[in-house]
Motif scaffolding. Structure first.
Motif, PDB file in Angstrom:
ATOM      1  N   GLU A 184      17.459  28.165  48.226  1.00 36.72           N
ATOM      2  CA  GLU A 184      18.330  27.037  47.887  1.00 36.72           C
ATOM      3  C   GLU A 184      19.673  27.510  47.351  1.00 36.72           C
ATOM      4  O   GLU A 184      20.734  26.983  47.723  1.00 36.72           O
ATOM      5  CB  GLU A 184      17.638  26.156  46.846  1.00 36.72           C
ATOM      6  N   LEU A 185      19.646  28.529  46.496  1.00 37.54           N
ATOM      7  CA  LEU A 185      20.887  29.049  45.922  1.00 37.54           C
ATOM      8  C   LEU A 185      21.771  29.678  47.004  1.00 37.54           C
ATOM      9  O   LEU A 185      22.984  29.445  47.049  1.00 37.54           O
ATOM     10  CB  LEU A 185      20.586  30.075  44.829  1.00 37.54           C
ATOM     11  N   THR A 224      21.777  29.005  50.148  1.00 42.15           N
ATOM     12  CA  THR A 224      22.268  27.917  51.002  1.00 42.15           C
ATOM     13  C   THR A 224      23.507  27.274  50.388  1.00 42.15           C
ATOM     14  O   THR A 224      24.495  27.003  51.082  1.00 42.15           O
ATOM     15  CB  THR A 224      21.175  26.861  51.205  1.00 42.15           C
ATOM     16  N   LYS A 225      23.471  27.052  49.072  1.00 40.71           N
ATOM     17  CA  LYS A 225      24.632  26.470  48.383  1.00 40.71           C
ATOM     18  C   LYS A 225      25.842  27.400  48.461  1.00 40.71           C
ATOM     19  O   LYS A 225      26.972  26.948  48.673  1.00 40.71           O
ATOM     20  CB  LYS A 225      24.282  26.184  46.928  1.00 40.71           C
ATOM     21  N   HIS A 226      25.600  28.691  48.282  1.00 39.75           N
ATOM     22  CA  HIS A 226      26.703  29.650  48.369  1.00 39.75           C
ATOM     23  C   HIS A 226      27.307  29.663  49.773  1.00 39.75           C
ATOM     24  O   HIS A 226      28.535  29.672  49.940  1.00 39.75           O
ATOM     25  CB  HIS A 226      26.212  31.054  48.011  1.00 39.75           C
ATOM     26  N   ASP A 262      27.327  27.341  51.968  1.00 39.25           N
ATOM     27  CA  ASP A 262      28.029  26.077  52.244  1.00 39.25           C
ATOM     28  C   ASP A 262      29.455  26.069  51.717  1.00 39.25           C
ATOM     29  O   ASP A 262      30.281  25.268  52.162  1.00 39.25           O
ATOM     30  CB  ASP A 262      27.256  24.904  51.627  1.00 39.25           C
ATOM     31  N   GLN A 263      29.775  26.948  50.777  1.00 38.87           N
ATOM     32  CA  GLN A 263      31.124  26.987  50.212  1.00 38.87           C
ATOM     33  C   GLN A 263      32.108  27.761  51.085  1.00 38.87           C
ATOM     34  O   GLN A 263      33.304  27.778  50.802  1.00 38.87           O
ATOM     35  CB  GLN A 263      31.085  27.596  48.804  1.00 38.87           C
ATOM     36  N   ARG A 288      38.195  26.362  43.679  1.00 45.08           N
ATOM     37  CA  ARG A 288      36.977  26.079  44.450  1.00 45.08           C
ATOM     38  C   ARG A 288      37.205  26.117  45.957  1.00 45.08           C
ATOM     39  O   ARG A 288      36.421  25.585  46.735  1.00 45.08           O
ATOM     40  CB  ARG A 288      36.382  24.714  44.057  1.00 45.08           C
TER      41      ARG A 288
END
Length: 234
Positions: free
Chosen positions: A17-18, A20-22, A24-25, A142
């Protein structure tokens, strides 16, 4: 621009999950899928085009290292693990990077930059640092902004941040100037504890400063011998 096809292989849901979040950025990355073990990953690799694998080492059955050794032609690999003791063995396999969990976005960002640099490297034997990459992505507000090295005038230290002065803009990102300097091509030169300059942009110099466009950048006492030696020899 064709997106980089990524695969996550990890038996820990939170780690997947982590990552995947990275991923996506980064607009240039595309997550093709995630697998719980190496055997499942082999099936995906056979049926889909994968450019980059984020690969855990300790998994049930076949380990990440075993998986890499089993592939004759393989995508680029970034190992993700909680165990430091595999570092030496993993680098012998010529992987891109070795990330220790929990993986922060800053460390992930550096790893992706490292991978992008490998895409820019020419295959010639005479390859130099100057030729290995023409740009860098930096994290600001960001967003991951692409900066061409040839557009950079100079880099200024702001304690835990650096401000990158280009021909058209100023970009601030969190990084130590000593660390950021390592990411720059060989034609960049440290002139002061607070400044790194693009030597191709220097229009004049004295024993005390260098001039880039309308800006005078100081030459520090401890850098003077190296800087003047470089400038007087070109």
């Amino acid at each position: 621009m064709k997106k980089i096809q990524c695969l996550v292989v990890d038996d820990e849901p939170l780690a997947t999950e982590l990552l995947t979040k990275h991923i996506d950025q980064f607009p240039q990355l595309e997550l093709v899928g995630s697998c719980w073990n190496a055997i499942e990953a082999l099936d995906v690799i056979k049926t889909k085009t994968i450019d980059l694998i984020f690969l855990d080492i300790q998994m049930p059955g076949l380990t990440g290292i075993d998986l890499v050794r089993s592939m004759q032609q393989r995508p680029s690999i970034i190992f993700t693990t909680a165990y430091r003791e595999y570092a030496v063995e993993s680098y012998e396999l010529d992987v891109v990077d070795y990330l220790l969990k929990p993986i922060t976005i800053d460390r992930f960002f550096k790893s992706i930059n490292k991978y992008l640099d490998t895409l820019e490297k020419p295959q010639a034997v005479s390859e130099t640092k100057e030729d290995s990459a023409s740009f860098i992505y930096v994290n600001t507000n960001r967003r991951h902004v692409k900066i061409l090295f040839e557009d950079v005038l100079y880099v200024e230290s702001l304690k835990d941040y650096v401000r990158i002065h280009t021909k058209s803009q100023r970009i601030t990102t969190k990084d130590k100037i000593s660390e950021f300097e390592k990411k720059l091509p060989s034609y960049f030169l440290r002139t002061h504890r607070s400044y790194v300059v693009n030597t191709k942009m220097i229009t004049a110099f004295t024993t005390h400063d260098v001039e880039i466009e309308d800006t005078e950048i100081p030459i520090g006492i401890s850098y003077k011998k190296e800087v003047l030696g470089f400038l007087q020899s070109t």
